[in-house]
Design a protein around this motif. Structure first.
Motif, PDB file in Angstrom:
ATOM      1  N   THR A   1       0.847  -1.183   0.000  1.00  0.00           N
ATOM      2  CA  THR A   1       0.000   0.000   0.000  1.00  0.00           C
ATOM      3  C   THR A   1       0.882   1.231   0.000  1.00  0.00           C
ATOM      4  O   THR A   1       1.503   1.532   1.000  1.00  0.00           O
TER       5      THR A   1
ATOM      6  N   ALA B   1       1.983   5.240   0.024  1.00  0.00           N
ATOM      7  CA  ALA B   1       1.497   6.349   0.841  1.00  0.00           C
ATOM      8  C   ALA B   1       0.719   7.317  -0.032  1.00  0.00           C
ATOM      9  O   ALA B   1       1.060   8.480  -0.194  1.00  0.00           O
TER      10      ALA B   1
ATOM     11  N   VAL C   1      -6.295   5.893  -0.697  1.00  0.00           N
ATOM     12  CA  VAL C   1      -6.821   4.576  -1.040  1.00  0.00           C
ATOM     13  C   VAL C   1      -7.941   4.736  -2.048  1.00  0.00           C
ATOM     14  O   VAL C   1      -8.891   5.491  -1.820  1.00  0.00           O
TER      15      VAL C   1
ATOM     16  N   TYR D   1      -3.064   3.193   5.380  1.00  0.00           N
ATOM     17  CA  TYR D   1      -2.712   4.497   4.803  1.00  0.00           C
ATOM     18  C   TYR D   1      -2.683   5.566   5.898  1.00  0.00           C
ATOM     19  O   TYR D   1      -1.751   6.377   5.979  1.00  0.00           O
TER      20      TYR D   1
ATOM     21  N   LYS E   1       0.398   5.198   7.973  1.00  0.00           N
ATOM     22  CA  LYS E   1       1.578   5.726   7.292  1.00  0.00           C
ATOM     23  C   LYS E   1       1.639   7.239   7.418  1.00  0.00           C
ATOM     24  O   LYS E   1       2.723   7.817   7.608  1.00  0.00           O
TER      25      LYS E   1
END
Length: 279
Positions: free
Chosen positions: A16, A18, A21, A36, A39
């Motif tokens: 995933t 940064a 989404v 996300y 992060k």
């Protein structure tokens, strides 16, 4: 009850980026969004090789993860080429995490199924020690932390996290009763208590931060939705994930997130160091 940090870390961080989404058919996956969000809070920084802000990992490190859970943290560290030591009371999770690490350049992988009382690891072994969302479960936090300190080398860095009381207090009358019963969360740890625990164990605190408004609200809705964590499909949860994605995508999304994380946080994180002189 499985901790939500462990659940979101089950997604390999490298999977995933940064970046926001993407919604599929107007539906945002809550765990990908949670990763996300984490992060954005300082977790899994590919560029700086920091598992969390201030906690860099390299191929020179021997990293111990106590309570490794689903293995997202150690997968990130394994990708840095570190030697990995796993410890968890759940044999299935230890084995699953060992298998996850098979695709990383980790120098070595050592596994222990243990209740950590004591840790079956020699004194002064690790240069990096990780234990996330574990202390709230153990019977004797002082004994647990003493073991973590014992196995760290002088100068070792520690990454420790526990639920933040702002989120835990909100759930007292809403969560399922077992959430606050053994073997789950048997104590709520204040910021001052957390700092005192770490300091009294003999570690020097470098930073103390908090994050996770998104998960705090998601959990409140999760209890009301009465769905299973393995398939948390409910309109309330879907709407909340979509709303939080929209907030993060807004021009001041990062500022709003920071303000809300400061008020109601899912977790508090301490980065600490074992003094260079032997304790």
């Amino acid at each position: 009850m499985l901790s939500f940090l462990k659940k979101l870390s089950a997604i390999t961080p490298a999977q995933t980026a940064a970046e926001p989404v993407a919604a599929v058919a107007d539906k945002v996956d809550p765990f990908s969004l949670g990763l996300y969000d984490a992060k954005l809070s300082g977790w899994y920084n590919q560029a700086t090789h920091e598992l969390y802000t201030g906690f860099a990992v390299s191929a020179d490190d021997t990293l111990l993860d106590v309570g490794c859970g689903d293995g997202g943290n150690v997968h990130f560290c394994g990708m840095r080429g570190a030697k990995i030591i796993l410890a968890d009371i759940d044999a299935a999770k230890v084995e699953a995490t060992r298998q996850r690490l098979s695709d990383t350049p980790a120098q070595d992988i050592e596994c222990h199924v243990t209740d950590c009382n004591p840790l079956p690891i020699a004194d002064a072994t690790a240069t990096r020690v990780v234990s996330t969302e574990v202390i709230e479960h153990v019977d004797d936090p002082a004994q647990f932390l003493a073991e973590l300190v014992r196995v760290g080398k002088p100068g070792a860095l520690y990454l420790l996290s526990v639920p933040h009381p702002s989120s835990e207090d909100l759930q007292k009358d809403i969560a399922a009763p077992e959430y606050f019963q053994k073997p789950n969360h048997i104590r709520i740890i204040s910021e001052d208590q957390f700092k005192a625990m770490v300091s009294e164990a003999g570690l020097e605190i470098i930073s103390h931060s908090q994050y996770g408004f998104y998960w705090s609200m998601w959990m409140m809705l999760f209890w009301e939705a009465k769905v299973d964590l393995s398939n948390p499909d409910h309109p309330m949860l879907e709407h909340w994930a979509n709303t939080w994605q929209a907030v993060l995508d807004s021009p001041r999304g990062a500022q709003i997130k920071q303000a809300l994380d400061a008020v109601v946080a899912k977790s508090q994180v301490i980065i600490a160091r074992k003094p260079a002189a032997s304790l």
